[in-house]
Scaffold this motif. Structure first.
Motif, short mmCIF file in Angstrom:
data_model
loop_
_atom_site.label_atom_id
_atom_site.label_comp_id
_atom_site.label_asym_id
_atom_site.label_seq_id
_atom_site.Cartn_x
_atom_site.Cartn_y
_atom_site.Cartn_z
N ASP A 169 0.79 -1.22 0.00
CA ASP A 169 0.00 0.00 0.00
C ASP A 169 0.83 1.28 0.00
N ASP A 173 -4.18 2.80 -0.74
CA ASP A 173 -4.70 1.51 -1.23
C ASP A 173 -4.36 1.37 -2.71
N HIS A 176 -6.58 -1.08 -4.84
CA HIS A 176 -7.87 -0.52 -5.28
C HIS A 176 -7.67 0.42 -6.47
N THR A 198 -8.24 -13.20 3.11
CA THR A 198 -8.84 -12.42 4.18
C THR A 198 -8.46 -12.99 5.55
N ARG A 223 -7.78 -8.18 3.09
CA ARG A 223 -8.96 -7.33 3.02
C ARG A 223 -10.13 -7.97 3.76
N THR A 224 -10.95 -7.10 4.35
CA THR A 224 -12.21 -7.54 4.93
C THR A 224 -13.24 -7.72 3.81
N GLU A 227 -14.09 -4.32 2.34
CA GLU A 227 -13.02 -3.81 1.47
C GLU A 227 -12.99 -4.56 0.15
N ARG A 230 -15.82 -3.43 -2.15
CA ARG A 230 -15.58 -2.11 -2.73
C ARG A 230 -14.84 -2.18 -4.07
#
Length: 274
Positions: A169, A173, A176, A198, A223-224, A227, A230
């Motif tokens: 990161d 992020d 993303h 995860t 990531r959750t 997340e 998204r």
């Protein structure tokens, strides 16, 4: 040769564990060395289901590719290909759509040495390999070999399987941002397939897995569910939406019961661009 026509010099750095070779070991492959096996052993000690999780992820790739091919997709872009493990994506897609065109991309030197195995597709279709870094998505999308194989003005099935959790990161992020860049470059009707590790179910174990990768010099960003969801913003889910990798459209009803959420430890989803 690379896209400039030059033969690249490949430094495999066999004295250091590599994520592609660790994954190959977990899948039961043969392309790994002492440092990879040592790191894989530490991962298995912290997370004994790591091998099963890798196989579950690979099975998901095949199911998702079959579904998309049956739905009419004929162009596929697989980023973060990894060491070839049959059935590879082009084998699955071209079994259903013999004329399918498939481009694989990776920036791992070990994958480059095995790229020829990815080019043995059906004569009716096309397969190509591009060495490029997904953290520079323009280098992927603008690669001459990709543009000679895929028509980006038409729908493309983009796969990012077990890739994004290896993008660091650096205070933002980046994963993303990469996904948004790729999504923006694809035509309406294109699809996005992602799997992502995860810690939602086994936080301590996955933290130790991340530490193993960090010691090998590889970032590991979990990531959750929120997340992960998204990453698909603005696109329409296909099938069950966001779920665990073993629960996405299993071939047989009982298949989803053969592993727990903690053992799969990986979210999966497929979506289409409106």
């Amino acid at each position: 040769m690379d896209d400039t026509g030059r033969t690249p010099v490949v430094d495999l750095r066999l004295d250091r564990a590599h994520s592609a070779r660790i994954y190959d070991y977990l899948l039961g492959g043969r392309t790994h060395f002492a440092a990879d096996r040592e790191a894989a052993g530490r991962i298995l000690a912290a997370f004994p289901a790591a091998g099963a999780a890798a196989r579950i992820n690979r099975d998901f790739m095949a199911r998702a590719t079959r579904r998309l091919a049956h739905d009419g997709m004929v162009q596929f872009l697989d980023i973060g290909t990894g060491i070839p493990t049959s059935p590879n994506l082009h084998e699955v897609a071209q079994r259903i759509r013999p004329g399918a065109r498939v481009v694989y991309t990776d920036n791992d030197p070990i994958v480059l040495t095995h790229a020829a195995a990815l080019l043995r597709g059906r004569p009716e279709g096309r397969t190509a390999y591009v060495e490029a870094d997904v953290t520079r998505p323009e280098s992927v999308l603008g690669a001459p070999r990709l543009l000679a194989t895929l028509d980006l003005t038409r729908p493309v099935a983009l796969s990012l399987n077990a890739l994004l959790h290896f993008i660091g990161d650096d205070g933002a992020d980046r994963g993303h941002a990469v996904v948004e860049h790729l999504k923006g470059a694809l035509a309406p009707g294109s699809t996005l397939t992602i799997t992502h590790a995860t810690a939602d179910f086994t936080p301590a174990a996955m933290a130790e897995v991340g530490a193993v990768y960090a010691r090998a010099g590889t970032p590991f960003r979990l990531r959750t569910e929120a997340e992960f969801r998204r990453l698909f913003d603005g696109w329409e889910f296909i099938g069950p939406g966001v779920t665990l990798s073993h629960r996405w459209c299993p071939d047989r009803p009982g298949d989803a019961l053969r592993a727990t959420s903690a053992e799969a430890a990986c979210y999966a989803a497929v979506a289409r661009k409106p």
